[in-house]
Design a protein around this motif. Sequence first.
Motif, PDB file in Angstrom:
ATOM      1  N   ARG A 213       0.853  -1.192   0.000  1.00 14.23           N
ATOM      2  CA  ARG A 213       0.000   0.000   0.000  1.00 14.23           C
ATOM      3  C   ARG A 213       0.886   1.238   0.000  1.00 14.23           C
ATOM      4  O   ARG A 213       1.762   1.384   0.859  1.00 14.23           O
ATOM      5  CB  ARG A 213      -0.918  -0.006   1.239  1.00 14.23           C
ATOM      6  CG  ARG A 213      -2.014  -1.080   1.169  1.00 14.23           C
ATOM      7  CD  ARG A 213      -2.668  -1.270   2.528  1.00 14.23           C
ATOM      8  NE  ARG A 213      -3.846  -2.108   2.484  1.00 14.23           N
ATOM      9  CZ  ARG A 213      -3.827  -3.444   2.486  1.00 14.23           C
ATOM     10  NH1 ARG A 213      -2.671  -4.080   2.513  1.00 14.23           N
ATOM     11  NH2 ARG A 213      -4.954  -4.144   2.462  1.00 14.23           N
ATOM     12  N   LYS A 214       0.631   2.122  -0.971  1.00 10.92           N
ATOM     13  CA  LYS A 214       1.426   3.345  -1.120  1.00 10.92           C
ATOM     14  C   LYS A 214       0.474   4.504  -1.381  1.00 10.92           C
ATOM     15  O   LYS A 214       0.514   5.142  -2.433  1.00 10.92           O
ATOM     16  CB  LYS A 214       2.422   3.194  -2.272  1.00 10.92           C
ATOM     17  CG  LYS A 214       3.436   2.070  -2.086  1.00 10.92           C
ATOM     18  CD  LYS A 214       4.394   2.002  -3.274  1.00 10.92           C
ATOM     19  CE  LYS A 214       5.442   0.932  -3.074  1.00 10.92           C
ATOM     20  NZ  LYS A 214       6.381   0.855  -4.223  1.00 10.92           N
ATOM     21  N   ASP A 215      -0.391   4.758  -0.413  1.00 11.83           N
ATOM     22  CA  ASP A 215      -1.514   5.667  -0.641  1.00 11.83           C
ATOM     23  C   ASP A 215      -1.092   7.054  -1.117  1.00 11.83           C
ATOM     24  O   ASP A 215      -1.639   7.577  -2.095  1.00 11.83           O
ATOM     25  CB  ASP A 215      -2.355   5.790   0.636  1.00 11.83           C
ATOM     26  CG  ASP A 215      -3.043   4.478   0.996  1.00 11.83           C
ATOM     27  OD1 ASP A 215      -2.972   3.527   0.189  1.00 11.83           O
ATOM     28  OD2 ASP A 215      -3.655   4.408   2.085  1.00 11.83           O
ATOM     29  N   GLU A 216      -0.142   7.664  -0.421  1.00 15.58           N
ATOM     30  CA  GLU A 216       0.236   9.036  -0.776  1.00 15.58           C
ATOM     31  C   GLU A 216       0.916   9.091  -2.137  1.00 15.58           C
ATOM     32  O   GLU A 216       0.651   9.994  -2.940  1.00 15.58           O
ATOM     33  CB  GLU A 216       1.131   9.643   0.314  1.00 15.58           C
ATOM     34  CG  GLU A 216       0.420   9.855   1.641  1.00 15.58           C
ATOM     35  CD  GLU A 216      -0.906  10.612   1.489  1.00 15.58           C
ATOM     36  OE1 GLU A 216      -0.905  11.676   0.818  1.00 15.58           O
ATOM     37  OE2 GLU A 216      -1.932  10.154   2.030  1.00 15.58           O
ATOM     38  N   ALA A 217       1.795   8.123  -2.396  1.00 18.94           N
ATOM     39  CA  ALA A 217       2.460   8.066  -3.704  1.00 18.94           C
ATOM     40  C   ALA A 217       1.440   7.831  -4.816  1.00 18.94           C
ATOM     41  O   ALA A 217       1.526   8.428  -5.894  1.00 18.94           O
ATOM     42  CB  ALA A 217       3.520   6.958  -3.709  1.00 18.94           C
ATOM     43  N   ASP A 218       0.457   6.968  -4.536  1.00 20.25           N
ATOM     44  CA  ASP A 218      -0.573   6.679  -5.537  1.00 20.25           C
ATOM     45  C   ASP A 218      -1.402   7.921  -5.866  1.00 20.25           C
ATOM     46  O   ASP A 218      -1.734   8.177  -7.035  1.00 20.25           O
ATOM     47  CB  ASP A 218      -1.498   5.562  -5.040  1.00 20.25           C
ATOM     48  CG  ASP A 218      -0.822   4.205  -5.028  1.00 20.25           C
ATOM     49  OD1 ASP A 218       0.246   4.063  -5.646  1.00 20.25           O
ATOM     50  OD2 ASP A 218      -1.371   3.278  -4.395  1.00 20.25           O
ATOM     51  N   LYS A 219      -1.732   8.698  -4.843  1.00 24.02           N
ATOM     52  CA  LYS A 219      -2.487   9.931  -5.071  1.00 24.02           C
ATOM     53  C   LYS A 219      -1.710  10.882  -5.977  1.00 24.02           C
ATOM     54  O   LYS A 219      -2.263  11.496  -6.899  1.00 24.02           O
ATOM     55  CB  LYS A 219      -2.811  10.615  -3.744  1.00 24.02           C
ATOM     56  CG  LYS A 219      -3.849   9.879  -2.903  1.00 24.02           C
ATOM     57  CD  LYS A 219      -3.995  10.529  -1.530  1.00 24.02           C
ATOM     58  CE  LYS A 219      -4.911   9.709  -0.627  1.00 24.02           C
ATOM     59  NZ  LYS A 219      -4.976  10.249   0.748  1.00 24.02           N
ATOM     60  N   LYS A 220      -0.412  10.984  -5.720  1.00 21.07           N
ATOM     61  CA  LYS A 220       0.432  11.885  -6.513  1.00 21.07           C
ATOM     62  C   LYS A 220       0.537  11.401  -7.958  1.00 21.07           C
ATOM     63  O   LYS A 220       0.456  12.195  -8.905  1.00 21.07           O
ATOM     64  CB  LYS A 220       1.827  11.980  -5.880  1.00 21.07           C
ATOM     65  CG  LYS A 220       2.787  12.925  -6.596  1.00 21.07           C
ATOM     66  CD  LYS A 220       2.255  14.341  -6.728  1.00 21.07           C
ATOM     67  CE  LYS A 220       2.219  15.070  -5.406  1.00 21.07           C
ATOM     68  NZ  LYS A 220       1.792  16.485  -5.573  1.00 21.07           N
ATOM     69  N   ILE A 221       0.687  10.078  -8.143  1.00 24.03           N
ATOM     70  CA  ILE A 221       0.752   9.511  -9.498  1.00 24.03           C
ATOM     71  C   ILE A 221      -0.536   9.813 -10.262  1.00 24.03           C
ATOM     72  O   ILE A 221      -0.507  10.218 -11.427  1.00 24.03           O
ATOM     73  CB  ILE A 221       1.005   7.987  -9.433  1.00 24.03           C
ATOM     74  CG1 ILE A 221       2.461   7.722  -9.029  1.00 24.03           C
ATOM     75  CG2 ILE A 221       0.704   7.314 -10.775  1.00 24.03           C
ATOM     76  CD1 ILE A 221       2.757   6.273  -8.703  1.00 24.03           C
ATOM     77  N   CYS A 222      -1.662   9.627  -9.599  1.00 24.34           N
ATOM     78  CA  CYS A 222      -2.950   9.900 -10.255  1.00 24.34           C
ATOM     79  C   CYS A 222      -3.082  11.371 -10.631  1.00 24.34           C
ATOM     80  O   CYS A 222      -3.522  11.707 -11.740  1.00 24.34           O
ATOM     81  CB  CYS A 222      -4.104   9.481  -9.343  1.00 24.34           C
ATOM     82  SG  CYS A 222      -4.317   7.696  -9.201  1.00 24.34           S
ATOM     83  N   GLU A 223      -2.686  12.236  -9.728  1.00 25.60           N
ATOM     84  CA  GLU A 223      -2.769  13.674  -9.983  1.00 25.60           C
ATOM     85  C   GLU A 223      -1.898  14.061 -11.176  1.00 25.60           C
ATOM     86  O   GLU A 223      -2.337  14.774 -12.085  1.00 25.60           O
ATOM     87  CB  GLU A 223      -2.328  14.431  -8.727  1.00 25.60           C
ATOM     88  CG  GLU A 223      -2.583  15.913  -8.771  1.00 25.60           C
ATOM     89  CD  GLU A 223      -2.244  16.593  -7.461  1.00 25.60           C
ATOM     90  OE1 GLU A 223      -2.434  17.819  -7.396  1.00 25.60           O
ATOM     91  OE2 GLU A 223      -1.782  15.918  -6.517  1.00 25.60           O
ATOM     92  N   LEU A 224      -0.653  13.568 -11.193  1.00 23.16           N
ATOM     93  CA  LEU A 224       0.276  13.894 -12.273  1.00 23.16           C
ATOM     94  C   LEU A 224      -0.137  13.268 -13.606  1.00 23.16           C
ATOM     95  O   LEU A 224       0.233  13.756 -14.665  1.00 23.16           O
ATOM     96  CB  LEU A 224       1.695  13.435 -11.902  1.00 23.16           C
ATOM     97  CG  LEU A 224       2.353  14.184 -10.738  1.00 23.16           C
ATOM     98  CD1 LEU A 224       3.681  13.530 -10.360  1.00 23.16           C
ATOM     99  CD2 LEU A 224       2.573  15.655 -11.091  1.00 23.16           C
ATOM    100  N   SER A 225      -0.916  12.174 -13.545  1.00 24.78           N
ATOM    101  CA  SER A 225      -1.335  11.481 -14.767  1.00 24.78           C
ATOM    102  C   SER A 225      -2.629  12.034 -15.342  1.00 24.78           C
ATOM    103  O   SER A 225      -3.137  11.512 -16.340  1.00 24.78           O
ATOM    104  CB  SER A 225      -1.505   9.979 -14.487  1.00 24.78           C
ATOM    105  OG  SER A 225      -0.286   9.412 -14.049  1.00 24.78           O
TER     106      SER A 225
END
Length: 273
Positions: free
Chosen positions: A70-82
């Motif tokens: 689980r990498k919640d914060e990193a995942d949020k950032k990836i989604c935002e940047l994508s």
Amino acid sequence: MKIISNPHELNDYVKNLNKTIGFIPTMGALHEGHISLIKEARKNNEFVVVSIFVNPTQFSKDEDLDKYPRKDEADKKICELSGVDVLFFPNANDIYTKDEVSLQAPNVRGYVLEGYTRPTHFNGVLTVVNKLLNIVNPTRAYFGKKDAQQLNLISLMVKQLFMNVEIVAVDTKRDSDGLALSSRNIYLSKDERKQALAIPTSLNLASSMISKGIKDTKEIKEKMLEHLKLLEVFYVEILDREFNQVKEVELGNSIILVEARVGETRLLDNIWL
């Protein structure tokens, strides 16, 4: 990017959009494979929704639900940047109740290959994907070809339940060493990762044999199994794209699938021919 955790809130939100919606359901720990799905959705839809939900019903009691990355914060950032428009981030209580209606995987296709060693797995997959599709009501939903059996069963569910969504299959992304990208790859030690490369190289071996005119599936499987002998192999199968057994490879209608365990990590890979 808007983050929503309540299913009813998301359902109400997308209902009023009047746009084509591309949807990517994930279990998080996002990598380049997931990003490729987002890019495909972004290219062909006006609005993109990603869900992150580690689905408990597709794990058996002896599997790695608690250890799943689980990498919640990193995942949020990836989604935002994508360029994701909405990230759906529910918890289990938002999705499931104590007395659940659930879907049953088909009696044959749901209990072979991965379903043979994980007999409750695809019941959980189909149930949660059905719920997610009903919440988001997308125009198109995007899935990777690496999980070929899952993709086949979801496509079957959509067809048989007359669901109004297009299922889009996206090619597998690989690391520079050829290993198929997976959230579970982080479990591999350095030595285990080297061992795991036998999986993609076995598929390359099969592809090479076929390019030389060898179409007999028994012969190809024997060579692959010999190449994979140092791993714990669950299966090597060559099937048509409806997951029927075949005696010869038919170009344009065949899949070669491998499932093996390296250390404690279960890995899937395949090639579509």
